[in-house]
Design a protein around this motif. Structure first.
Motif, PDB file in Angstrom:
ATOM      1  N   ALA A 247       0.826  -1.294  -0.108  1.00 38.90           N
ATOM      2  CA  ALA A 247      -0.069   0.079   0.023  1.00 38.90           C
ATOM      3  C   ALA A 247       0.832   1.219  -0.021  1.00 38.90           C
ATOM      4  CB  ALA A 247      -0.917  -0.153   1.170  1.00 38.90           C
ATOM      5  N   GLY A 248       1.863   1.071   0.789  1.00 40.15           N
ATOM      6  CA  GLY A 248       2.915   2.346   0.948  1.00 40.15           C
ATOM      7  C   GLY A 248       3.447   2.757  -0.502  1.00 40.15           C
ATOM      8  N   VAL A 249       3.833   1.761  -1.281  1.00 41.15           N
ATOM      9  CA  VAL A 249       4.571   2.045  -2.338  1.00 41.15           C
ATOM     10  C   VAL A 249       3.523   2.474  -3.571  1.00 41.15           C
ATOM     11  CG1 VAL A 249       6.865   0.694  -2.104  1.00 41.15           C
ATOM     12  CG2 VAL A 249       4.970  -0.416  -3.254  1.00 41.15           C
ATOM     13  N   LEU A 250       2.392   1.807  -3.521  1.00 45.21           N
ATOM     14  CA  LEU A 250       1.398   2.122  -4.477  1.00 45.21           C
ATOM     15  C   LEU A 250       0.675   3.642  -4.485  1.00 45.21           C
ATOM     16  CD1 LEU A 250      -0.408  -1.144  -5.298  1.00 45.21           C
ATOM     17  CD2 LEU A 250       1.727  -0.335  -6.327  1.00 45.21           C
ATOM     18  N   MET A 251       0.368   3.733  -2.823  1.00 44.37           N
ATOM     19  CA  MET A 251       0.071   5.204  -2.536  1.00 44.37           C
ATOM     20  C   MET A 251       1.174   6.412  -2.967  1.00 44.37           C
ATOM     21  SD  MET A 251      -2.998   5.549  -1.359  1.00 44.37           S
ATOM     22  CE  MET A 251      -2.978   6.757  -0.388  1.00 44.37           C
ATOM     23  N   SER A 252       2.358   6.093  -3.123  1.00 48.40           N
ATOM     24  CA  SER A 252       3.443   7.005  -3.384  1.00 48.40           C
ATOM     25  C   SER A 252       3.248   7.479  -4.921  1.00 48.40           C
ATOM     26  CB  SER A 252       4.873   6.504  -3.091  1.00 48.40           C
ATOM     27  OG  SER A 252       5.330   5.776  -4.154  1.00 48.40           O
ATOM     28  N   VAL A 253       2.653   6.818  -5.811  1.00 51.59           N
ATOM     29  CA  VAL A 253       2.635   7.257  -7.085  1.00 51.59           C
ATOM     30  C   VAL A 253       1.546   8.503  -7.123  1.00 51.59           C
ATOM     31  CG1 VAL A 253       2.022   6.380  -9.356  1.00 51.59           C
ATOM     32  CG2 VAL A 253       2.899   4.969  -8.022  1.00 51.59           C
ATOM     33  N   VAL A 259      -5.843   2.499  -2.402  1.00 54.16           N
ATOM     34  CA  VAL A 259      -5.139   1.211  -2.672  1.00 54.16           C
ATOM     35  C   VAL A 259      -6.087   0.148  -1.847  1.00 54.16           C
ATOM     36  CG1 VAL A 259      -3.321  -0.389  -2.688  1.00 54.16           C
ATOM     37  CG2 VAL A 259      -2.806   2.048  -2.902  1.00 54.16           C
ATOM     38  N   GLU A 260      -6.520  -1.114  -2.481  1.00 55.67           N
ATOM     39  CA  GLU A 260      -7.328  -1.826  -1.918  1.00 55.67           C
ATOM     40  C   GLU A 260      -6.591  -3.068  -2.099  1.00 55.67           C
ATOM     41  OE1 GLU A 260     -11.578  -1.590  -2.030  1.00 55.67           O
ATOM     42  OE2 GLU A 260     -11.579   0.144  -3.172  1.00 55.67           O
ATOM     43  N   ILE A 261      -6.509  -4.169  -1.463  1.00 53.58           N
ATOM     44  CA  ILE A 261      -6.047  -5.460  -1.705  1.00 53.58           C
ATOM     45  C   ILE A 261      -7.112  -6.620  -1.594  1.00 53.58           C
ATOM     46  CG2 ILE A 261      -4.679  -7.087  -0.800  1.00 53.58           C
ATOM     47  CD1 ILE A 261      -2.817  -4.632  -0.002  1.00 53.58           C
ATOM     48  N   GLY A 262      -7.387  -7.200  -2.672  1.00 48.37           N
ATOM     49  CA  GLY A 262      -8.391  -8.223  -2.688  1.00 48.37           C
ATOM     50  C   GLY A 262      -9.740  -7.580  -2.644  1.00 48.37           C
ATOM     51  N   LEU A 263     -10.718  -8.162  -2.021  1.00 47.70           N
ATOM     52  CA  LEU A 263     -12.117  -7.416  -1.865  1.00 47.70           C
ATOM     53  C   LEU A 263     -12.294  -5.971  -1.459  1.00 47.70           C
ATOM     54  CD1 LEU A 263     -14.516  -9.846  -0.574  1.00 47.70           C
ATOM     55  CD2 LEU A 263     -14.221  -9.410  -2.925  1.00 47.70           C
ATOM     56  N   LEU A 362       5.052  -2.090  -7.745  1.00 45.62           N
ATOM     57  CA  LEU A 362       4.691  -3.370  -7.105  1.00 45.62           C
ATOM     58  C   LEU A 362       6.165  -4.266  -7.334  1.00 45.62           C
ATOM     59  CD1 LEU A 362       2.771  -5.208  -5.458  1.00 45.62           C
ATOM     60  CD2 LEU A 362       1.858  -5.660  -7.870  1.00 45.62           C
ATOM     61  N   ALA A 363       6.692  -4.234  -8.734  1.00 47.05           N
ATOM     62  CA  ALA A 363       7.791  -4.962  -9.031  1.00 47.05           C
ATOM     63  C   ALA A 363       9.006  -4.686  -8.091  1.00 47.05           C
ATOM     64  CB  ALA A 363       8.264  -4.609 -10.400  1.00 47.05           C
ATOM     65  N   TYR A 364       9.086  -3.386  -7.617  1.00 49.48           N
ATOM     66  CA  TYR A 364      10.222  -2.929  -6.921  1.00 49.48           C
ATOM     67  C   TYR A 364      10.022  -3.523  -5.385  1.00 49.48           C
ATOM     68  CZ  TYR A 364      12.654  -0.454  -3.391  1.00 49.48           C
ATOM     69  OH  TYR A 364      13.393  -0.234  -2.409  1.00 49.48           O
ATOM     70  N   VAL A 365       8.751  -3.339  -4.959  1.00 53.13           N
ATOM     71  CA  VAL A 365       8.722  -3.679  -3.444  1.00 53.13           C
ATOM     72  C   VAL A 365       8.858  -5.226  -3.230  1.00 53.13           C
ATOM     73  CG1 VAL A 365       6.109  -3.749  -3.140  1.00 53.13           C
ATOM     74  CG2 VAL A 365       7.682  -3.007  -1.379  1.00 53.13           C
ATOM     75  N   LEU A 366       8.366  -5.997  -4.187  1.00 48.86           N
ATOM     76  CA  LEU A 366       8.378  -7.318  -4.081  1.00 48.86           C
ATOM     77  C   LEU A 366       9.974  -7.941  -4.469  1.00 48.86           C
ATOM     78  CD1 LEU A 366       5.182  -8.689  -5.852  1.00 48.86           C
ATOM     79  CD2 LEU A 366       5.741  -8.179  -3.330  1.00 48.86           C
ATOM     80  N   ALA A 367      10.539  -7.229  -5.344  1.00 47.54           N
ATOM     81  CA  ALA A 367      12.036  -7.880  -5.624  1.00 47.54           C
ATOM     82  C   ALA A 367      12.906  -7.162  -4.363  1.00 47.54           C
ATOM     83  CB  ALA A 367      12.488  -6.735  -6.804  1.00 47.54           C
ATOM     84  N   ASP A 368      12.555  -6.015  -3.646  1.00 48.24           N
ATOM     85  CA  ASP A 368      13.279  -5.644  -2.361  1.00 48.24           C
ATOM     86  C   ASP A 368      13.012  -6.744  -1.449  1.00 48.24           C
ATOM     87  OD1 ASP A 368      14.799  -4.121  -0.763  1.00 48.24           O
ATOM     88  OD2 ASP A 368      12.828  -3.503   0.096  1.00 48.24           O
ATOM     89  N   LEU A 369      11.698  -7.436  -1.162  1.00 42.16           N
ATOM     90  CA  LEU A 369      11.532  -8.370  -0.080  1.00 42.16           C
ATOM     91  C   LEU A 369      12.245  -9.677  -0.456  1.00 42.16           C
ATOM     92  CD1 LEU A 369       7.719  -7.310   0.688  1.00 42.16           C
ATOM     93  CD2 LEU A 369       9.765  -7.129   2.159  1.00 42.16           C
ATOM     94  N   ILE A 370      12.175 -10.134  -1.945  1.00 39.54           N
ATOM     95  CA  ILE A 370      12.619 -11.397  -2.121  1.00 39.54           C
ATOM     96  C   ILE A 370      14.361 -11.221  -1.856  1.00 39.54           C
ATOM     97  CG2 ILE A 370      13.247 -12.747  -4.174  1.00 39.54           C
ATOM     98  CD1 ILE A 370      10.234 -12.506  -4.653  1.00 39.54           C
ATOM     99  N   ALA A 371      14.875  -9.960  -2.454  1.00 43.89           N
ATOM    100  CA  ALA A 371      16.066  -9.875  -2.132  1.00 43.89           C
ATOM    101  C   ALA A 371      16.745  -9.766  -0.632  1.00 43.89           C
ATOM    102  CB  ALA A 371      16.729  -8.514  -2.665  1.00 43.89           C
ATOM    103  N   GLU A 372      15.739  -9.523   0.211  1.00 43.57           N
ATOM    104  CA  GLU A 372      15.835  -9.344   1.766  1.00 43.57           C
ATOM    105  C   GLU A 372      15.993 -10.890   2.108  1.00 43.57           C
ATOM    106  OE1 GLU A 372      14.074  -6.509   4.826  1.00 43.57           O
ATOM    107  OE2 GLU A 372      12.704  -8.187   4.734  1.00 43.57           O
ATOM    108  N   LYS A 373      14.983 -11.587   1.739  1.00 42.08           N
ATOM    109  CA  LYS A 373      14.647 -13.069   2.159  1.00 42.08           C
ATOM    110  C   LYS A 373      15.780 -13.985   1.610  1.00 42.08           C
ATOM    111  CE  LYS A 373      10.976 -16.512   2.493  1.00 42.08           C
ATOM    112  NZ  LYS A 373      11.602 -17.228   3.771  1.00 42.08           N
ATOM    113  N   PHE A 374      16.146 -13.667   0.195  1.00 37.29           N
ATOM    114  CA  PHE A 374      16.646 -14.815   0.035  1.00 37.29           C
ATOM    115  C   PHE A 374      18.373 -14.632  -0.403  1.00 37.29           C
ATOM    116  CE2 PHE A 374      12.535 -15.778  -1.340  1.00 37.29           C
ATOM    117  CZ  PHE A 374      12.433 -16.939  -0.854  1.00 37.29           C
TER     118      PHE A 374
END
Ligand SMILES: Cc1cc2nc3c(=O)[nH]c(=O)nc-3n(C[C@H](O)[C@H](O)[C@H](O)COP(=O)(O)O)c2cc1C
Length: 396
Positions: A247-253, A259-263, A362-374
């Protein structure tokens, strides 16, 4: 933040600069792949004259050799073609006052950063605010996002978006298809990036109508991540929750208002039994996927601040852009008088373009979290770590 990016540059300045740090060595990067997303951001029915001047193209200036990331910071330039028309006004050097002031702006545009920015940074000339607050900056985000998309593709993760509404013309996505990829591919051939081609025509009419009234229109976009594994984000601390991060990164645009997630907000009117995605043993389970499945995705792929293995689905509302051909009432901060807002060449509707920027974030925030975990200093190391984790998940 294992992956970080910084952007610099003004809307009518000489160029835009982007530095992306944390991309592992060996990731294949071709300028043409990034340019495809830049082109998608520039297109869309309802864009203004500026996009006809610019032909955004990346120039790698660091961190890439022989088509592959070296593991250090990646630096990129994008030339602003329009700068040649603004070189007097926007020159970084001290220039003649008459030239400098020929594009002086003192009439704030409601809905923009103009008034608060001029007060906060103590600028007399609102141009000093609008040049950086302009959504030209989203070009740089698309570059960083495109690099992150290529990173995610290595792990089978895809990011896509399509438009659900422009102004008063909306579509019922559930009636159309439940296949996100199919919706995306259909939307790519629409001038408003809507998967319903009949509705696309009505959306174009809504944009034309707004233009003829000297007005602008906003809309609704769905942004989706496919192939994200279970367990990205965490319930263990407030600032690790995936929904908050997204929500944070999408709201920054620019222009994004919700920003709603799912329903999303619909959950407030439904029973628990109608909202939560029930869990089943997957009869088609094999050792290459999770043993557990859902028949619905009302949660939009996130439970307890973590991905649950379902598609991540976000619905984002964008406001009508604030520069109106028929300007709104405002103030002149130099004269201290009531007046009409400043008008500068502008778009009418940016909803199709905003989707490409939302994909990038969205790509940025997911890539960042994946880089952090893996982790992984090289793509080979990243893939090994990632595959080991998937194997563990599939055994559970
Ligand atoms: C891709 C894109 C292009 C935009 N183009 C314009 C434009 O031409 N004119 C304008 O007034 N606003 C435009 N905007 C919107 C403004 O940048 C934005 O509304 C403004 O910076 C105020 O920020 P806020 O919407 O976050 O409050 C655009 C936004 C996006 C995402």
């Amino acid at each position: 933040m294992p992956i970080r990016f910084l952007t610099a540059g003004e809307s009518h300045g000489p160029e835009l600069n982007i530095i992306v740090d944390g991309i592992p060595a060996g990731l294949e990067l071709r300028a043409e792949d990034i340019n495809k997303d830049l082109k998608r951001r520039q297109c869309g029915y309802g864009r203004g004259g500026r996009m006809k001047i610019e032909k955004d193209q990346v120039i790698f200036t660091g961190g890439v050799r022989n088509g592959k990331a070296l593991g250090g910071p990646i630096s990129v330039r994008i030339i602003n073609n329009d700068y040649k028309n603004w070189s007097d006004v926007m020159s970084p050097e001290r220039i003649d006052a008459n030239k400098y002031e020929s594009k002086f702006v003192s009439k704030a545009r409601p809905g923009h950063a103009d008034l608060s920015g001029a007060i906060k940074y103590n600028h007399e000339d609102i141009r000093n605010v609008l040049e950086r607050s302009s959504a030209r900056e989203t070009t740089s985000r698309v570059v960083a996002g495109a690099i992150c998309k290529i990173y995610l593709q290595q792990l089978g993760i895809e990011i896509l978006s399509y438009v659900l509404r422009i102004g008063k013309v909306g579509i019922d996505i559930e009636q159309l298809s439940s296949d996100y990829k199919d919706l995306f591919l259909k939307a790519e051939s629409s001038e408003v990036r809507c998967p319903d081609l009949k509705a696309s025509e009505d959306m174009k009419k809504a944009i034309d109508e707004a233009r003829s009234r000297g007005d602008t229109v906003g809309g609704l976009t769905q942004v989706v991540a496919l192939g994200l594994p279970v367990g990205i984000g965490s319930y263990t601390h407030w600032d690790k929750r995936l929904n908050g991060k997204i929500a944070g990164v999408l709201m920054s645009v620019h222009t994004v208002k919700s920003v709603e997630i799912g329903l999303g907000k619909k959950v407030s009117e439904l029973y628990g039994s109608e909202v939560h995605d029930q869990i089943y043993i997957d009869p088609k389970w094999d050792s290459k996927k999770l043993r557990y499945m859902r028949k619905t995705n009302n949660a939009g792929g996130i439970e307890g601040g973590m991905s649950n293995g379902q598609p991540i689905v976000c619905t984002v509302a964008t406001k009508p852009i604030p520069t109106l051909i028929k300007p709104l009432h405002s103030v002149d901060i130099k004269e201290k008088t009531d007046t009409q807002a400043h008008f500068e060449r502008s778009d009418i509707c940016v909803v199709p373009a905003a989707g490409v920027v939302l994909e990038a974030m969205l790509a940025y925030v997911l890539a960042d979290l994946i880089a952090e975990k893996f982790g992984g200093d090289s793509i080979v190391e990243l893939k090994n770590n990632y595959d080991n984790y998937l194997e563990l998940c599939y055994q559970r």
